[in-house]
Write an enzyme that holds these catalytic residues in place. Structure first.
Site, PDB file in Angstrom:
ATOM      1  CD1 TRP A   1       7.788  52.346   4.537  1.00 39.79           C
ATOM      2  CD2 TRP A   1       7.403  52.943   6.644  1.00 39.79           C
ATOM      3  NE1 TRP A   1       7.676  53.702   4.557  1.00 39.79           N
ATOM      4  CE2 TRP A   1       7.447  54.102   5.851  1.00 39.79           C
ATOM      5  CE3 TRP A   1       7.175  53.065   8.009  1.00 39.79           C
ATOM      6  CZ2 TRP A   1       7.262  55.366   6.374  1.00 39.79           C
ATOM      7  CZ3 TRP A   1       7.005  54.336   8.532  1.00 39.79           C
ATOM      8  CH2 TRP A   1       7.049  55.473   7.715  1.00 39.79           C
ATOM      9  CG  HIS A   2       7.809  48.955   1.202  1.00 40.07           C
ATOM     10  ND1 HIS A   2       8.018  49.370  -0.092  1.00 40.07           N
ATOM     11  CD2 HIS A   2       8.825  49.478   1.929  1.00 40.07           C
ATOM     12  CE1 HIS A   2       9.115  50.105  -0.149  1.00 40.07           C
ATOM     13  NE2 HIS A   2       9.626  50.188   1.075  1.00 40.07           N
ATOM     14  CG  ASP A   3       1.011  45.061   4.208  1.00 38.53           C
ATOM     15  OD1 ASP A   3       0.478  44.903   3.086  1.00 38.53           O
ATOM     16  OD2 ASP A   3       0.469  44.722   5.270  1.00 38.53           O
TER      17      ASP A   3
ATOM     18  CG  ASN B   1       6.426  46.659  -2.559  1.00 39.64           C
ATOM     19  OD1 ASN B   1       6.773  47.470  -1.717  1.00 39.64           O
ATOM     20  ND2 ASN B   1       5.183  46.570  -2.979  1.00 39.64           N
TER      21      ASN B   1
END
Length: 176
Positions: A83-85, A116
């Protein structure tokens, strides 16, 4: 059971209810750009070899990720990694998106972003699989597949996986 950010303990059922609620959005973010028109590929991105992404190797990668998730109970953090990528996409200037930028070190790296924090744990957990059977797969594809396998292992829906995400070539491509 897993720990939530707010400090309470949530059951897998609570987590799955949340995932099902956002399954549509997760599916969109985890698909590559040729499926999702809102995240165009940037011309400066490298062309990563996709030989490990061939259909014959993806089942082995899925199996290795599944075993890791069962052994380490790391499904939630792998979903967060994918999700964060992908979550750096900006519709305003068409930058960001899944590019594997968190793998770079340095003060400009997306790995240093406050949001992150802790994702280095997820990256270290999956790196042996990346180095062995997924070495030719882009980090962006690999982290997206990790999240998809985690959703499934935690009792969630099957999310279709497609390859095609290109990795950034340097830390300079990190979103500011």
């Amino acid at each position: 059971q897993i720990c939530c950010r707010v400090g309470r303990i949530a059951t897998v059922q609570d987590t799955m209810a949340l995932l099902n609620q956002y399954a549509f959005f997760a599916t969109i973010i985890l698909l590559p750009s040729y499926v999702t028109p809102f995240r165009p590929q940037r011309s400066f991105r490298s062309a990563t070899s996709m030989s490990a992404s061939s259909p014959s190797n993806i089942p082995a990668i899925r199996s290795a990720l599944s075993s890791l998730i069962k052994q380490e109970k790391c499904g939630p953090i792998l979903i967060r990694l994918g999700w964060h990528d992908a979550g750096t996409y900006s519709a305003h200037d068409n930058t960001g998106g899944p590019r594997g930028c968190m793998r770079f070190e340095g003060s400009n790296s997306e790995a240093c972003f406050e949001a992150n924090n802790g994702l280095d744990i997820a990256r270290r957990l999956v790196q042996p699989i990346k180095d062995s059977i997924a070495k030719n797969m882009s980090y962006a594809d690999f982290w997206a597949l990790s999240a998809i396998v985690a959703v499934k292992e935690m009792g969630g829906p099957d999310v279709k996986f497609r390859t095609g995400r290109k990795d950034a070539v340097s830390v300079e491509e990190s979103v500011e």
